[in-house]
Write an enzyme that holds these catalytic residues in place. Structure first.
Site, short mmCIF file in Angstrom:
data_model
loop_
_atom_site.label_atom_id
_atom_site.label_comp_id
_atom_site.label_asym_id
_atom_site.label_seq_id
_atom_site.Cartn_x
_atom_site.Cartn_y
_atom_site.Cartn_z
N ARG A 38 10.77 -11.64 46.32
CA ARG A 38 10.78 -10.92 47.59
C ARG A 38 10.30 -11.76 48.76
O ARG A 38 10.53 -11.41 49.90
CB ARG A 38 9.88 -9.69 47.49
CG ARG A 38 10.49 -8.58 46.66
CD ARG A 38 9.67 -7.32 46.76
NE ARG A 38 10.33 -6.23 46.07
CZ ARG A 38 10.33 -6.10 44.75
NH1 ARG A 38 9.69 -6.99 44.00
NH2 ARG A 38 10.96 -5.10 44.18
N GLN A 104 5.14 -7.00 35.47
CA GLN A 104 6.35 -6.81 36.27
C GLN A 104 7.24 -8.04 36.17
O GLN A 104 8.36 -8.04 36.68
CB GLN A 104 5.96 -6.61 37.75
CG GLN A 104 5.11 -5.40 38.02
CD GLN A 104 4.57 -5.42 39.45
OE1 GLN A 104 3.54 -6.01 39.74
NE2 GLN A 104 5.28 -4.78 40.36
N ASP A 107 9.64 -13.37 32.97
CA ASP A 107 9.76 -14.77 32.57
C ASP A 107 9.24 -15.10 31.17
O ASP A 107 9.37 -16.23 30.71
CB ASP A 107 9.06 -15.67 33.60
CG ASP A 107 7.63 -15.18 33.90
OD1 ASP A 107 6.90 -14.84 32.94
OD2 ASP A 107 7.25 -15.16 35.08
N HIS A 122 10.10 -4.72 33.54
CA HIS A 122 11.41 -5.06 34.11
C HIS A 122 12.27 -5.88 33.16
O HIS A 122 13.23 -6.50 33.58
CB HIS A 122 11.24 -5.79 35.45
CG HIS A 122 10.60 -4.94 36.51
ND1 HIS A 122 9.56 -5.37 37.30
CD2 HIS A 122 10.83 -3.66 36.88
CE1 HIS A 122 9.19 -4.39 38.12
NE2 HIS A 122 9.95 -3.34 37.88
N CYS A 130 23.20 -5.67 24.65
CA CYS A 130 24.56 -5.11 24.66
C CYS A 130 24.54 -3.76 25.35
O CYS A 130 23.77 -2.88 24.98
CB CYS A 130 25.10 -5.00 23.24
SG CYS A 130 26.68 -4.11 23.20
N CYS A 133 25.86 -1.11 22.35
CA CYS A 133 25.06 -0.71 21.18
C CYS A 133 23.57 -1.01 21.32
O CYS A 133 22.79 -0.64 20.45
CB CYS A 133 25.61 -1.39 19.91
SG CYS A 133 25.35 -3.17 19.84
N CYS A 155 29.68 -8.36 23.07
CA CYS A 155 28.94 -8.21 21.83
C CYS A 155 29.87 -8.47 20.64
O CYS A 155 30.99 -7.96 20.61
CB CYS A 155 28.40 -6.78 21.77
SG CYS A 155 27.57 -6.34 20.25
N SER A 196 -0.47 -9.00 41.82
CA SER A 196 0.55 -8.01 42.20
C SER A 196 0.15 -7.39 43.52
O SER A 196 -1.02 -7.07 43.74
CB SER A 196 0.66 -6.92 41.13
OG SER A 196 1.50 -5.87 41.61
N ASP A 238 -7.37 -16.74 44.10
CA ASP A 238 -6.22 -17.26 43.38
C ASP A 238 -6.37 -16.89 41.90
O ASP A 238 -7.40 -17.18 41.29
CB ASP A 238 -6.21 -18.79 43.54
CG ASP A 238 -4.95 -19.43 43.00
OD1 ASP A 238 -4.43 -18.95 41.96
OD2 ASP A 238 -4.49 -20.41 43.59
ZN LIG Z 1 27.15 -4.09 20.92
#
Ligand SMILES: [Zn+2]
Length: 250
Positions: A38, A104, A107, A122, A130, A133, A155, A196, A238
């Site tokens: 952001r 959040q 990585d 997230h 997939c 499924c 898939c 955050s 920090d």
């Molecule tokens: Zn699948």
């Protein structure tokens, strides 16, 4: 309170607590070279967020995936390693004083630093899922297929569209992760929010849930947050310095 005595005080509380949870945001990963999406000069200056909407994934999966792979390379293409903040949280969990990291970030750096109980609000950019499924797999081989022109990647079991296992714009958060995050906030005696801005849901409400159910709120962030009014220990510092300072004292 000096930063040293604040770190010592938080360490003492963590050691004495029955249950502790951490919530981490982009600020924990910036020192690893991952830009805050952001912020100014962030990823959304280079890429148009609308290209990564869920609706676009459905309507134009080829175009979506081609841009997705480019963005992934721009963000994660370098040598991305956990930093001292990730290591400190991993150490606190190994020491038995931190139960859960709710993040959040997408990585995977908490896991790389030894955190085992990680709730990913997230998703995780190193995985694909997939859309048919629900099967998950590693992202890297799928990205290679895209680069080789196999678009959209499908898939092998159900022929469903493969989707990055991250929450796209226009998609709701994974319910299981959300429930686990709320549970850990309710159970925590100490709730430690780090890196955050606590301005986006559900990160903005989890600290309030924790405090309402009896937790002491500790915030480590460079700037004040919208929950400053209920933060008992607001450490404007920090995270790569303050979290190790706390972990060292536990
Ligand atoms: Zn699948």
């Amino acid at each position: 309170m000096s930063e040293d005595s604040a770190a010592a005080e938080v360490a003492r509380m963590l050691a004495a607590a029955d249950s502790a949870a951490a919530l981490t945001g982009a600020g924990v990963s910036t020192a690893s070279g991952i830009p805050d999406f952001r912020s100014e000069g962030g990823i959304w200056d280079e890429f148009d967020p609308s290209e990564f909407r869920y609706a676009r994934f459905r309507s134009d999966p080829d175009g979506f995936w081609e841009r997705r792979v480019e963005m992934h390379a721009a963000v994660y293409g370098g040598d991305i390693e956990p930093n001292a903040a990730h290591e400190a949280l991993g150490t606190l969990e190994q020491a038995g004083v931190l139960d859960t990291v709710v993040t959040q970030n997408i990585d995977g750096l908490h896991q790389a630093a030894g955190s085992e109980t990680v709730v990913e609000l997230h998703g995780n950019a190193d995985r694909v899922i997939c859309d048919g499924c629900g099967q998950q797999q590693r992202a890297a081989p799928v990205h290679e297929r895209v680069v080789d022109g196999d678009v959209p990647p499908r898939c092998s079991d159900c022929e469903g569209l493969l989707k990055p296992d991250v929450v796209l714009f226009g998609e709701s958060l994974p319910q299981t992760a959300l429930q686990r995050a709320r549970e850990s906030a309710r159970e925590a005696d100490i709730f430690l929010a780090a890196g955050s801005s606590l301005s986006v849901q559900p990160a903005s409400s989890l600290p309030r849930t924790a405090v309402r159910t009896g937790a002491t709120l500790v915030v480590v962030n460079l700037e004040e947050t919208p929950v400053s009014d209920i933060t008992e220990y607001e450490l404007l510092a920090d995270v790569t310095e303050m979290l190790p300072a706390i972990a060292d004292r536990v």
